[in-house]
Scaffold this motif. Structure first.
Motif, PDB file in Angstrom:
ATOM      1  N   ILE A   1       4.765  -0.329  12.085  1.00  0.00           N
ATOM      2  CA  ILE A   1       4.776  -1.372  11.014  1.00  0.00           C
ATOM      3  C   ILE A   1       5.789  -2.249  11.244  1.00  0.00           C
ATOM      4  CG2 ILE A   1       3.920   0.462   9.400  1.00  0.00           C
ATOM      5  CD1 ILE A   1       6.803   0.911   8.313  1.00  0.00           C
ATOM      6  N   ALA A   2       6.212  -2.626  12.404  1.00  0.00           N
ATOM      7  CA  ALA A   2       6.997  -3.582  12.755  1.00  0.00           C
ATOM      8  C   ALA A   2       6.586  -4.884  12.188  1.00  0.00           C
ATOM      9  CB  ALA A   2       7.268  -3.844  14.221  1.00  0.00           C
ATOM     10  N   GLY A   3       7.302  -5.798  11.404  1.00  0.00           N
ATOM     11  CA  GLY A   3       6.825  -6.759  10.851  1.00  0.00           C
ATOM     12  C   GLY A   3       6.331  -6.933   9.432  1.00  0.00           C
ATOM     13  N   SER A   4       6.088  -5.795   9.089  1.00  0.00           N
ATOM     14  CA  SER A   4       5.786  -5.398   7.769  1.00  0.00           C
ATOM     15  C   SER A   4       6.838  -5.518   6.565  1.00  0.00           C
ATOM     16  CB  SER A   4       4.926  -3.764   7.721  1.00  0.00           C
ATOM     17  OG  SER A   4       3.943  -3.909   8.560  1.00  0.00           O
ATOM     18  N   SER A   5       6.189  -5.523   5.454  1.00  0.00           N
ATOM     19  CA  SER A   5       6.965  -5.457   4.421  1.00  0.00           C
ATOM     20  C   SER A   5       7.132  -4.100   3.612  1.00  0.00           C
ATOM     21  CB  SER A   5       6.319  -6.509   3.065  1.00  0.00           C
ATOM     22  OG  SER A   5       7.329  -6.499   2.091  1.00  0.00           O
ATOM     23  N   VAL A   6       8.319  -3.479   3.667  1.00  0.00           N
ATOM     24  CA  VAL A   6       8.381  -2.076   3.133  1.00  0.00           C
ATOM     25  C   VAL A   6       9.176  -1.975   1.724  1.00  0.00           C
ATOM     26  CG1 VAL A   6       9.259   0.051   3.669  1.00  0.00           C
ATOM     27  CG2 VAL A   6       8.565  -1.084   5.410  1.00  0.00           C
ATOM     28  N   THR A   7       8.679  -1.458   0.639  1.00  0.00           N
ATOM     29  CA  THR A   7       9.467  -1.213  -0.437  1.00  0.00           C
ATOM     30  C   THR A   7       9.779   0.099  -0.813  1.00  0.00           C
ATOM     31  OG1 THR A   7       8.279  -3.193  -1.478  1.00  0.00           O
ATOM     32  CG2 THR A   7       9.321  -1.889  -2.819  1.00  0.00           C
ATOM     33  N   THR A   8      10.994   0.434  -0.843  1.00  0.00           N
ATOM     34  CA  THR A   8      11.329   1.660  -1.341  1.00  0.00           C
ATOM     35  C   THR A   8      11.538   1.869  -2.907  1.00  0.00           C
ATOM     36  OG1 THR A   8      13.691   1.342  -1.140  1.00  0.00           O
ATOM     37  CG2 THR A   8      12.277   2.148   0.857  1.00  0.00           C
ATOM     38  N   ILE A   9      11.817   3.123  -3.500  1.00  0.00           N
ATOM     39  CA  ILE A   9      12.179   3.086  -4.820  1.00  0.00           C
ATOM     40  C   ILE A   9      13.390   2.137  -5.095  1.00  0.00           C
ATOM     41  CG2 ILE A   9      13.618   5.274  -4.315  1.00  0.00           C
ATOM     42  CD1 ILE A   9      11.095   4.816  -7.365  1.00  0.00           C
ATOM     43  N   GLU A  10      14.114   1.998  -4.302  1.00  0.00           N
ATOM     44  CA  GLU A  10      15.333   1.053  -4.634  1.00  0.00           C
ATOM     45  C   GLU A  10      14.959  -0.066  -4.582  1.00  0.00           C
ATOM     46  OE1 GLU A  10      17.082   4.583  -1.718  1.00  0.00           O
ATOM     47  OE2 GLU A  10      15.233   3.586  -1.827  1.00  0.00           O
TER      48      GLU A  10
ATOM     49  N   VAL B   1       0.811  -1.309   0.207  1.00  0.00           N
ATOM     50  CA  VAL B   1       0.087   0.071  -0.113  1.00  0.00           C
ATOM     51  C   VAL B   1       0.986   1.397  -0.033  1.00  0.00           C
ATOM     52  CG1 VAL B   1      -1.819   1.114   1.254  1.00  0.00           C
ATOM     53  CG2 VAL B   1      -1.843  -1.227   1.366  1.00  0.00           C
ATOM     54  N   ALA B   2       0.488   2.277  -0.750  1.00  0.00           N
ATOM     55  CA  ALA B   2       1.348   3.474  -0.964  1.00  0.00           C
ATOM     56  C   ALA B   2       0.984   4.086   0.435  1.00  0.00           C
ATOM     57  CB  ALA B   2       0.938   4.147  -2.066  1.00  0.00           C
ATOM     58  N   THR B   3       2.181   4.535   1.242  1.00  0.00           N
ATOM     59  CA  THR B   3       2.189   4.891   2.619  1.00  0.00           C
ATOM     60  C   THR B   3       3.193   6.238   2.621  1.00  0.00           C
ATOM     61  OG1 THR B   3       1.667   2.721   3.170  1.00  0.00           O
ATOM     62  CG2 THR B   3       2.551   4.417   4.800  1.00  0.00           C
ATOM     63  N   ARG B   4       2.779   7.277   3.207  1.00  0.00           N
ATOM     64  CA  ARG B   4       3.782   8.409   3.362  1.00  0.00           C
ATOM     65  C   ARG B   4       4.548   8.310   4.505  1.00  0.00           C
ATOM     66  NH1 ARG B   4       1.383   9.142  -0.952  1.00  0.00           N
ATOM     67  NH2 ARG B   4       0.241  10.936  -1.468  1.00  0.00           N
TER      68      ARG B   4
ATOM     69  N   SER C   1       3.634   5.740  -6.012  1.00  0.00           N
ATOM     70  CA  SER C   1       2.207   5.966  -6.134  1.00  0.00           C
ATOM     71  C   SER C   1       1.724   5.433  -7.383  1.00  0.00           C
ATOM     72  CB  SER C   1       1.621   7.671  -5.974  1.00  0.00           C
ATOM     73  OG  SER C   1       1.982   7.750  -4.861  1.00  0.00           O
ATOM     74  N   ALA C   2       2.320   5.733  -8.618  1.00  0.00           N
ATOM     75  CA  ALA C   2       1.934   5.221  -9.915  1.00  0.00           C
ATOM     76  C   ALA C   2       1.860   3.636 -10.036  1.00  0.00           C
ATOM     77  CB  ALA C   2       2.795   5.628 -11.117  1.00  0.00           C
ATOM     78  N   ILE C   3       3.305   3.046  -9.415  1.00  0.00           N
ATOM     79  CA  ILE C   3       3.143   1.618  -9.169  1.00  0.00           C
ATOM     80  C   ILE C   3       1.791   0.876  -8.359  1.00  0.00           C
ATOM     81  CG2 ILE C   3       4.630  -0.382  -8.271  1.00  0.00           C
ATOM     82  CD1 ILE C   3       7.076   1.422  -8.638  1.00  0.00           C
ATOM     83  N   ALA C   4       1.581   1.487  -6.943  1.00  0.00           N
ATOM     84  CA  ALA C   4       0.597   0.988  -6.340  1.00  0.00           C
ATOM     85  C   ALA C   4      -0.752   1.333  -7.192  1.00  0.00           C
ATOM     86  CB  ALA C   4       0.499   1.900  -5.106  1.00  0.00           C
ATOM     87  N   LEU C   5      -0.912   2.193  -7.800  1.00  0.00           N
ATOM     88  CA  LEU C   5      -2.256   2.485  -8.876  1.00  0.00           C
ATOM     89  C   LEU C   5      -2.530   1.179  -9.745  1.00  0.00           C
ATOM     90  CD1 LEU C   5      -4.670   3.703 -10.016  1.00  0.00           C
ATOM     91  CD2 LEU C   5      -2.933   5.272 -11.292  1.00  0.00           C
ATOM     92  N   LEU C   6      -1.185   0.984 -10.582  1.00  0.00           N
ATOM     93  CA  LEU C   6      -1.301   0.034 -11.545  1.00  0.00           C
ATOM     94  C   LEU C   6      -1.512  -1.368 -11.080  1.00  0.00           C
ATOM     95  CD1 LEU C   6       1.284   1.531 -14.058  1.00  0.00           C
ATOM     96  CD2 LEU C   6      -1.439   1.620 -14.288  1.00  0.00           C
ATOM     97  N   LYS C   7      -0.903  -1.467  -9.981  1.00  0.00           N
ATOM     98  CA  LYS C   7      -1.165  -2.900  -9.271  1.00  0.00           C
ATOM     99  C   LYS C   7      -2.604  -3.018  -8.828  1.00  0.00           C
ATOM    100  CE  LYS C   7       3.622  -3.900  -7.899  1.00  0.00           C
ATOM    101  NZ  LYS C   7       4.430  -4.210  -6.838  1.00  0.00           N
TER     102      LYS C   7
END
Length: 152
Positions: free
Chosen positions: A65-74, A53-56, A106-112
């Motif tokens: 968000i401990a235990g969550s999966s985080v994806t950055t631009i990298e 989910v796109a998140t600020r 945000s664009a990636i989250a939208l298209l998914k």
């Protein structure tokens, strides 16, 4: 200690639980692709994905968000991310580029979520991302190009 799955790898980070994820990424882990813009979740420059989910990240406490999966631009490397990034380059979407990591995430989250978005869908999904250079028409075109590449 806070444990996250960051860009596909489990990481244990010794930081206060109330530290914003943005500062963990940038200052503690050296992942500077995620940008600081406003610190109030209003501009979108700090957008990452938390469990898809796109998140600020500027207002997200790392402990929450401990235990969550985080994806950055990298770490954005799947076929949707590649289609978006290729479209950004092909259409020369970025001007100054500062906001673009957040725009791309945000664009990636939208298209998914919506592989064939309308203009209204794009405008709604991207409304929280501000571009001071006003490249909104190129951002929309980039999202449409990426959707087309993905077969929408």
């Amino acid at each position: 200690m806070v444990e996250l799955k960051l860009n596909g790898q489990t990481r244990s980070i010794d930081v206060p639980a109330d530290m914003p994820l943005l500062w963990v990424l940038r200052d503690e882990l050296g992942l500077t692709g995620t940008k600081f813009g406003c610190g109030l979740a209003q501009c979108g420059a700090c957008t990452v994905h938390v469990d898809g989910v796109a998140t600020r990240s500027c207002v997200t406490a790392v402990g929450d968000i401990a235990g969550s999966s985080v994806t950055t631009i990298e770490g954005a490397k799947d076929k949707v991310a590649q289609a978006v990034m290729d479209a950004w380059v092909k259409l020369d979407v970025a001007q100054c580029g500062y906001c673009q990591p957040g725009q791309v995430m945000s664009a990636i989250a939208l298209l998914k979520d919506n592989p064939a978005p309308s203009d209204a869908d794009i405008d709604g999904a991207m409304a929280g991302n501000i571009c001071r250079c006003a490249t909104y028409h190129r951002i929309r075109a980039g999202i449409k190009q990426a959707a087309s590449t993905l077969g929408a």
